[in-house]
Design an enzyme around this catalytic site. Structure first.
Site, PDB file in Angstrom:
ATOM      1  N   HIS A   1      38.521  44.272  40.046  1.00  0.00           N
ATOM      2  CA  HIS A   1      39.961  44.148  40.240  1.00  0.00           C
ATOM      3  C   HIS A   1      40.264  44.443  41.706  1.00  0.00           C
ATOM      4  O   HIS A   1      39.514  45.167  42.379  1.00  0.00           O
ATOM      5  CB  HIS A   1      40.719  45.157  39.368  1.00  0.00           C
ATOM      6  CG  HIS A   1      40.764  44.785  37.918  1.00  0.00           C
ATOM      7  ND1 HIS A   1      41.320  43.609  37.473  1.00  0.00           N
ATOM      8  CD2 HIS A   1      40.323  45.454  36.807  1.00  0.00           C
ATOM      9  CE1 HIS A   1      41.230  43.555  36.155  1.00  0.00           C
ATOM     10  NE2 HIS A   1      40.626  44.661  35.718  1.00  0.00           N
TER      11      HIS A   1
ATOM     12  N   CYS B   1      41.571  40.019  42.817  1.00  0.00           N
ATOM     13  CA  CYS B   1      42.956  39.634  43.129  1.00  0.00           C
ATOM     14  C   CYS B   1      43.362  40.217  44.479  1.00  0.00           C
ATOM     15  O   CYS B   1      42.824  41.229  44.940  1.00  0.00           O
ATOM     16  CB  CYS B   1      43.903  40.140  42.044  1.00  0.00           C
ATOM     17  SG  CYS B   1      43.695  39.309  40.450  1.00  0.00           S
TER      18      CYS B   1
END
Length: 531
Positions: A349, A397
């Site tokens: 992430h 991301c």
């Protein structure tokens, strides 16, 4: 005392059957021409299963029926790497002006290649047949074999499984006319003496390759093109490559045009963050979903970089402190002269806060990704990597502060600074552009890693990394319109970088592919049986 040919065929068919009869006929052709199956087809690299329809003997015979004798000579030139063998086959085809090698039997070049591959257990020959058919203009045949025009252009146009030298010479054959061929023959006679009567330029080039030192071939070609006044073809010929490091023409061109990093084996570090939790000791730790499917991306990266000559270090599920610790350990390993480059691949992430890209530890605490990069990029830490390529690939991301706004790059809420001195000879690639999310499949893994690995497997050993990353950006952008994505890269590489794929690394890479495929197959079967 001697049976006629027809009676012989009937007797033999009744005794051993059609398949063995055809094998017998091809064996007789080999003996007559003085060649062996290994002379016809050899191993040329990794096998990527299910790319195209398989070619059995029935299909090979059908393909032969589609080829006229000129196409058969061209295909032989592209496929058969042994020069003596290729020339013998081309002369036999020219003699009959049909795609056959002997008047008494209806056996063409593709059947010869198919049986030779079977006898020598070569498994990478079919893709070369498809590429050769595409290159010699038999696109209708390729289409009728089940490959549409778009797929053919995308996967066959590069001709990467065909020798560079043959591709280069074939391109020139296409640009030469009948009058040009006559001039070439006269030049060859003036320089080499007697030249046999050959009908196709491809056969003439094979004869030339047999007669003169292969290292001098390109020089000889440029000489006769100069003699013909064909500066247009000379420019094209010099611009392309022959694949011979000692070639006087193309080595000189390479030195004039570009600098190249020295190729060799490398080290690939893969950090795979899958199972996340909230660190109870830090009130700012973020709560995040597990990254299902990331193991497939990890495995694809391991397969790909193994194929390209790397040793792989894999770390799973590291918190933010362990990230730094393991990177420092990896830097110690990378500080070894046997490595010519290093790659760091991070699957996690991520987010972007105040212009800083963060990578999350599995405990929900982020770290400035530049801190990880600098461990490898700083020559004071890793002297061996000075002036060597350092490659960074991030699947994460890069959108806004979804979870919190605390920046933990150095533990004090300040961005980690890399000096211009340290950040040279590197490339940084991201699965998405700034301020946007990155998509993954819970089954197949990251869209970006899928396209990155496919492009590296197809082109890593022949195209520069920068060119490959441009291909990846295009593939990602076009992949799923329902999940719009755009990857990006930035480069401070000071020269051209091409991976070195060897026979040993190819074998290790293919073995790793088979191992991972089997694991996932057995795992899926195990799960299915218990649901």
């Amino acid at each position: 005392r001697i049976l006629n040919f027809s009676a012989s065929i009937q007797f033999y068919l009744s005794s051993v059957g059609m398949g063995k009869f055809k094998n017998h006929m091809i064996d007789r052709l080999f003996e007559k021409l003085g060649i062996t199956p290994r002379d016809v087809i050899g191993h040329d690299g990794p096998v990527f299963q299910n790319l195209f329809p398989p070619i059995d003997m029935k299909t090979a015979k059908w393909i032969d029926k589609q080829l006229d004798w000129k196409d058969a000579v061209s295909l032989t030139f592209m496929m058969v790497e042994n020069v003596d063998t290729a020339l013998k086959i081309c002369r036999a085809i020219e003699e009959h002006q049909q795609n056959i090698l002997e008047a008494e039997c209806d056996i063409g070049i593709v059947q010869i290649i198919a049986l030779s591959a079977k006898k020598t257990r070569v498994t990478s020959w079919e893709i070369r047949v498809y590429e050769a058919l595409f290159w010699i203009g038999c696109k209708k045949t390729v289409y009728e074999l089940g490959i549409n025009d778009k797929e053919a252009k995308e996967k066959l146009q590069s001709g990467q499984h065909i020798q560079l030298e043959r591709r280069l010479l074939y391109k020139m054959c296409e640009e030469l006319g009948i009058n040009d061929q006559a001039q070439i023959v006269e030049f060859m006679k003036s320089q080499l003496g007697r030249v046999p009567s050959l009908l196709m330029m491809e056969s003439l080039f094979l004869y030339l390759m047999k007669l003169i030192n292969r290292e001098s071939l390109c020089t000889f070609v440029v000489e006769f093109l100069n003699n013909m006044g064909r500066a247009d073809i000379i420019n094209t010929f010099k611009h392309n490559k022959c694949g011979r490091p000692s070639c006087g023409i193309h080595r000189r061109q390479d030195r004039e045009v570009e600098k190249i990093y020295e190729p060799g084996p490398g080290l690939c570090i893969i950090i795979n963050q899958k199972n996340f939790f909230v660190d109870s000791s830090d009130p700012n730790a973020a709560s995040m979903d597990d990254r299902l499917g990331t193991d497939r991306s990890r495995d694809k990266l391991e397969e790909t970089f193994t194929l390209l000559g790397a040793e792989c270090l894999i770390y799973n599920n590291l918190d933010h402190k362990e990230l730094v610790k393991k990177m420092k350990e990896a830097a110690v390993e990378a500080n070894n002269q046997k490595y010519f480059w290093v790659a760091l691949c991070v699957l996690s992430h991520g987010r972007r806060v105040n212009g800083i890209d963060e990578i999350f530890g599995v405990n929900g605490i982020g770290i400035d990704r530049k801190k990880l990069m600098n461990i490898l990029a700083d020559p004071s830490r890793c002297q061996n990597l000075k002036e060597k390529p350092k490659l960074f690939f991030f699947q994460a991301c890069r959108d806004g502060p979804t979870y919190n706004t605390r920046v933990t790059g150095d533990g004090k809420g300040k961005p980690y600074i890399c000096s211009a001195r340290t950040m040279t000879d590197y490339l940084v690639a991201s699965s998405t552009i700034e301020d946007f999310v990155s998509y993954s499949s819970t089954v197949g893994g990251s869209f970006y890693i899928h396209h990155l690995c496919a492009a590296l497997q197809d082109h890593g050993h022949e195209k520069s990394l920068v060119d490959i990353m441009t291909i990846v950006n295009k593939k990602v952008a076009e992949y799923r319109q329902d999940y719009p994505s755009q990857s990006e890269y930035s480069s401070c590489l000071k020269a051209k970088f091409v991976f070195k794929r060897t026979k040993e690394s190819t074998i290790r890479g293919v073995e790793k592919m088979a191992e991972n495929s089997l694991f996932h197959l057995l795992k899926n079967q195990f799960i299915a049986e218990r649901i």
